[in-house]
Motif scaffolding. Structure first.
Motif, PDB file in Angstrom:
ATOM      1  N   LEU A  32       5.520   5.111  -4.202  1.00 33.87           N
ATOM      2  CA  LEU A  32       4.553   5.848  -5.007  1.00 33.87           C
ATOM      3  C   LEU A  32       3.256   6.030  -4.225  1.00 33.87           C
ATOM      4  O   LEU A  32       2.837   5.147  -3.478  1.00 33.87           O
ATOM      5  N   SER A  33       2.639   7.182  -4.412  1.00 32.39           N
ATOM      6  CA  SER A  33       1.361   7.492  -3.780  1.00 32.39           C
ATOM      7  C   SER A  33       0.402   7.955  -4.869  1.00 32.39           C
ATOM      8  O   SER A  33       0.496   9.074  -5.372  1.00 32.39           O
ATOM      9  N   CYS A  34      -0.496   7.042  -5.268  1.00 36.83           N
ATOM     10  CA  CYS A  34      -1.419   7.295  -6.372  1.00 36.83           C
ATOM     11  C   CYS A  34      -2.820   7.524  -5.825  1.00 36.83           C
ATOM     12  O   CYS A  34      -3.269   6.819  -4.916  1.00 36.83           O
ATOM     13  N   GLN A  35      -3.529   8.500  -6.384  1.00 39.06           N
ATOM     14  CA  GLN A  35      -4.883   8.785  -5.917  1.00 39.06           C
ATOM     15  C   GLN A  35      -5.828   7.615  -6.133  1.00 39.06           C
ATOM     16  O   GLN A  35      -6.756   7.414  -5.350  1.00 39.06           O
ATOM     17  N   ALA A  36      -5.598   6.843  -7.173  1.00 37.41           N
ATOM     18  CA  ALA A  36      -6.479   5.711  -7.452  1.00 37.41           C
ATOM     19  C   ALA A  36      -5.995   4.438  -6.755  1.00 37.41           C
ATOM     20  O   ALA A  36      -6.778   3.745  -6.117  1.00 37.41           O
ATOM     21  N   CYS A  37      -4.709   4.127  -6.872  1.00 39.50           N
ATOM     22  CA  CYS A  37      -4.184   2.853  -6.380  1.00 39.50           C
ATOM     23  C   CYS A  37      -3.806   2.885  -4.909  1.00 39.50           C
ATOM     24  O   CYS A  37      -3.794   1.841  -4.250  1.00 39.50           O
ATOM     25  N   GLY A  38      -3.481   4.067  -4.389  1.00 40.86           N
ATOM     26  CA  GLY A  38      -3.017   4.163  -3.013  1.00 40.86           C
ATOM     27  C   GLY A  38      -1.504   4.197  -2.944  1.00 40.86           C
ATOM     28  O   GLY A  38      -0.820   4.509  -3.927  1.00 40.86           O
ATOM     29  N   ASP A  39      -0.953   3.868  -1.776  1.00 46.17           N
ATOM     30  CA  ASP A  39       0.483   3.937  -1.536  1.00 46.17           C
ATOM     31  C   ASP A  39       1.107   2.552  -1.646  1.00 46.17           C
ATOM     32  O   ASP A  39       0.569   1.574  -1.113  1.00 46.17           O
ATOM     33  N   TYR A  40       2.254   2.483  -2.293  1.00 45.01           N
ATOM     34  CA  TYR A  40       2.969   1.221  -2.413  1.00 45.01           C
ATOM     35  C   TYR A  40       4.431   1.483  -2.709  1.00 45.01           C
ATOM     36  O   TYR A  40       4.831   2.596  -3.051  1.00 45.01           O
ATOM     37  N   LEU A  67      -6.349  -4.382  -5.432  1.00 46.99           N
ATOM     38  CA  LEU A  67      -5.721  -5.056  -4.311  1.00 46.99           C
ATOM     39  C   LEU A  67      -4.877  -4.095  -3.480  1.00 46.99           C
ATOM     40  O   LEU A  67      -4.975  -4.058  -2.248  1.00 46.99           O
ATOM     41  N   ILE A  68      -4.039  -3.280  -4.145  1.00 47.49           N
ATOM     42  CA  ILE A  68      -3.167  -2.356  -3.420  1.00 47.49           C
ATOM     43  C   ILE A  68      -4.001  -1.356  -2.631  1.00 47.49           C
ATOM     44  O   ILE A  68      -3.707  -1.054  -1.470  1.00 47.49           O
ATOM     45  N   ARG A  69      -5.053  -0.840  -3.248  1.00 43.11           N
ATOM     46  CA  ARG A  69      -5.892   0.151  -2.569  1.00 43.11           C
ATOM     47  C   ARG A  69      -6.500  -0.434  -1.288  1.00 43.11           C
ATOM     48  O   ARG A  69      -6.558   0.228  -0.247  1.00 43.11           O
ATOM     49  N   PRO A  78       2.291  -1.888   0.839  1.00 43.97           N
ATOM     50  CA  PRO A  78       2.978  -3.121   0.438  1.00 43.97           C
ATOM     51  C   PRO A  78       4.228  -2.839  -0.393  1.00 43.97           C
ATOM     52  O   PRO A  78       4.362  -1.792  -1.029  1.00 43.97           O
ATOM     53  N   LEU A  79       5.131  -3.787  -0.378  1.00 44.03           N
ATOM     54  CA  LEU A  79       6.317  -3.763  -1.236  1.00 44.03           C
ATOM     55  C   LEU A  79       6.119  -4.767  -2.349  1.00 44.03           C
ATOM     56  O   LEU A  79       5.937  -5.966  -2.092  1.00 44.03           O
ATOM     57  N   ARG A 232      -3.284 -14.979   0.597  1.00 44.83           N
ATOM     58  CA  ARG A 232      -2.296 -14.305  -0.245  1.00 44.83           C
ATOM     59  C   ARG A 232      -2.920 -13.650  -1.460  1.00 44.83           C
ATOM     60  O   ARG A 232      -2.299 -12.788  -2.082  1.00 44.83           O
ATOM     61  N   ASN A 233      -4.128 -14.041  -1.824  1.00 44.97           N
ATOM     62  CA  ASN A 233      -4.798 -13.405  -2.949  1.00 44.97           C
ATOM     63  C   ASN A 233      -5.321 -12.025  -2.588  1.00 44.97           C
ATOM     64  O   ASN A 233      -5.647 -11.225  -3.468  1.00 44.97           O
ATOM     65  N   VAL A 234      -5.420 -11.739  -1.287  1.00 41.99           N
ATOM     66  CA  VAL A 234      -6.063 -10.498  -0.869  1.00 41.99           C
ATOM     67  C   VAL A 234      -5.239  -9.676   0.091  1.00 41.99           C
ATOM     68  O   VAL A 234      -5.555  -8.525   0.350  1.00 41.99           O
ATOM     69  N   SER A 235      -4.158 -10.204   0.632  1.00 45.89           N
ATOM     70  CA  SER A 235      -3.399  -9.457   1.623  1.00 45.89           C
ATOM     71  C   SER A 235      -2.033 -10.089   1.783  1.00 45.89           C
ATOM     72  O   SER A 235      -1.665 -11.005   1.076  1.00 45.89           O
ATOM     73  N   ARG A 236      -1.264  -9.601   2.737  1.00 42.85           N
ATOM     74  CA  ARG A 236       0.025 -10.184   3.042  1.00 42.85           C
ATOM     75  C   ARG A 236      -0.154 -11.494   3.796  1.00 42.85           C
ATOM     76  O   ARG A 236      -0.989 -11.591   4.681  1.00 42.85           O
ATOM     77  N   ALA A 237       0.655 -12.479   3.445  1.00 41.41           N
ATOM     78  CA  ALA A 237       0.541 -13.775   4.106  1.00 41.41           C
ATOM     79  C   ALA A 237       0.751 -13.621   5.601  1.00 41.41           C
ATOM     80  O   ALA A 237       1.645 -12.935   6.054  1.00 41.41           O
ATOM     81  N   GLY A 238      -0.083 -14.291   6.380  1.00 44.33           N
ATOM     82  CA  GLY A 238       0.082 -14.311   7.811  1.00 44.33           C
ATOM     83  C   GLY A 238      -0.595 -13.194   8.554  1.00 44.33           C
ATOM     84  O   GLY A 238      -0.619 -13.207   9.781  1.00 44.33           O
ATOM     85  N   VAL A 239      -1.120 -12.180   7.879  1.00 40.04           N
ATOM     86  CA  VAL A 239      -1.757 -11.061   8.549  1.00 40.04           C
ATOM     87  C   VAL A 239      -3.243 -11.347   8.701  1.00 40.04           C
ATOM     88  O   VAL A 239      -3.948 -11.579   7.727  1.00 40.04           O
TER      89      VAL A 239
END
Length: 329
Positions: A32-40, A67-69, A78-79, A232-239
Motif C-alpha cells: 500500500l502507498s498512502c499519502q499520509a502513512c507512506g509505503d508499507y 511510525l510507518i511514515r 516495512p512489512l 524497535r519502538n522506532v525502526s527495524r531492529a538492528g538498523v
C-alpha cells in the motif's frame, strides 16, 4: 496492478489521504502507498487480525501512521505481520506536543537548508510526519509555533498540484525565523531533550528482554513518570540509521546494557557521549564480576542487575538517575 481507490488499512483515508495498492508477486501480502502513512506491506493475516476491524483505536492508528511514515524516510518500506504489530501495539505512542514541535521545526529547517525555499505545509501529510493526532491538532501546533515567532509565513501565495486529487492547493510557504534557526541548530546538536530515555541493548536475549519489558520500562514509568524506548519502538531492529540517531539525540538520557559486549550498544553509547547526553551503563552481575566491561567504560557509572533481584536493581537505577543526572527535580 495498482488499485487507485483502495482505502489505507491504517488511517482509512483520514483527512482525505488517498491510497493505492500494488501486488507483491507470489507473496501472501499486499503493498500500500498512502499519502499520509507512506509505503508499507502487510500480510493477509495481519490485515484481517489487526487492521480490517476495530481492534486498533484511533490513537494506535495515529501512532502507527507516524511510525510507518518515518520508517519510509530512512529504513525503506516495512512489512507488517502479526508479530510486528503485537510488539508495536504493546508500546504504541505518539510524540508529545513538545516533541511534535521539534519535529516540525526539523522538517522545515531541513527543507530550507536543502532548497533555499520555504516549506509548503500540507496538513494531511505533515500531521502524520511530525506525529500529531490529526490535522486539527497539527494546525494548532503550527499556530503555536507562529505565535512564539519560531516560524513565519513567507511571501505571496503559491500554488502546487493537489496531491490528493484534481486542482491545486494554494497557500504561503513557511520559513524559520532567527529564533527558529537557533532552536533548529540546538536540536540538531542534541541540546533539546525529549521526555523519554533511550536504551541500547542486545535483542533476543530472554533474560535481558524480561528485565527491560517487565521491570525497567514499567519501573521507571512508575517512579519517574518517563518512558524508556529502544530501537524497535522506532525502526527495524538492528538498523543503525537516521531514526536511531534522532532518538538518541532527542532523549533525556541513554541507558546502555553491556552484558553481551554488543558492538551496537557501544556505538550508541559513544554517539550519546559525543552529544553530551547523560549515559548510564547496565550489566549483569556475573558478567561484570568475571569479565568486566570494556576498559573505556568500566570506570563509568554502571548499575548491576541480577535475575531474581530486579526490584532492587530498578530502585538503584531510579536513584542513580535522580542523584547523578539531576534530571527530575
Amino acid at each position: 496492478m495498482q488499485d487507485p481507490d483502495q482505502q489505507c488499512a491504517i488511517c482509512r483515508g483520514k483527512d482525505g489521504a488517498l491510497c493505492r495498492t500494488f501486488g507483491l508477486g507470489s507473496r501472501d501480502a499486499l503493498g500500500l502507498s498512502c499519502q499520509a502513512c507512506g509505503d508499507y506491506e502487510v500480510t493477509r493475516t495481519a490485515r484481517i487480525t489487526w487492521l480490517d476491524n476495530h481492534r486498533l483505536n484511533i490513537r494506535e492508528r495515529a501512532a502507527l501512521s507516524h511510525l510507518i511514515r518515518n520508517m519510509n524516510r530512512d529504513s525503506g518500506r516495512p512489512l507488517l505481520d502479526t508479530h510486528w504489530l503485537e510488539h508495536f501495539i504493546s508500546e504504541a505512542r505518539l510524540p508529545n506536543p513538545a516533541n511534535q514541535a521539534i519535529n516540525l521545526i526539523r522538517v522545515i529547517g531541513d527543507y530550507q537548508a536543502e532548497t533555499g525555499e520555504g516549506y509548503f505545509i500540507d496538513g494531511v501529510c505533515d500531521a502524520t510526519l511530525v506525529g500529531s493526532f490529526n490535522q486539527t491538532m497539527f494546525d494548532q501546533l503550527l499556530a503555536e509555533l507562529t505565535k512564539k515567532q519560531l516560524v513565519v509565513h513567507s511571501g505571496e501565495n503559491v500554488t502546487i498540484t493537489n496531491p490528493r486529487g484534481n486542482g491545486v492547493l494554494s497557500g504561503r510557504r513557511t520559513v524559520l525565523t532567527l529564533d527558529g534557526w537557533e532552536r533548529y541548530e540546538s536540536e540538531r546538536r542534541g541540546k533539546e531533550n525529549g521526555s523519554y530515555g533511550f536504551i541500547a541493548m542486545k535483542f533476543s536475549d530472554p533474560q535481558l528482554e524480561a528485565l527491560v519489558s517487565g521491570h525497567i520500562k514499567p519501573g521507571l514509568k512508575e517512579t519517574l513518570n518517563i518512558d524508556i524506548v529502544d530501537l524497535r519502538n522506532v525502526s527495524r531492529a538492528g538498523v543503525i540509521d537516521n531514526i536511531l540517531r534522532e532518538q538518541i539525540r532527542d532523549a533525556s538520557f541513554v541507558l546502555v546494557d553491556l552484558t553481551h559486549d554488543n558492538s551496537g550498544a557501544y556505538w550508541e553509547a559513544g554517539y550519546a557521549e559525543g552529544l553530551g547526553k547523560p549515559v548510564i551503563y547496565l550489566c549483569e552481575r556475573t558478567k561484570f564480576d568475571t569479565a568486566k566491561t570494556h576498559f573505556d567504560t568500566n570506570h563509568c557509572t554502571t548499575v548491576i542487575w541480577t535475575v531474581g533481584d530486579e526490584a532492587a536493581f530498578v530502585a538503584e537505577l531510579s536513584a542513580t538517575i535522580r542523584r547523578s543526572l539531576s534530571l527530575f527535580k
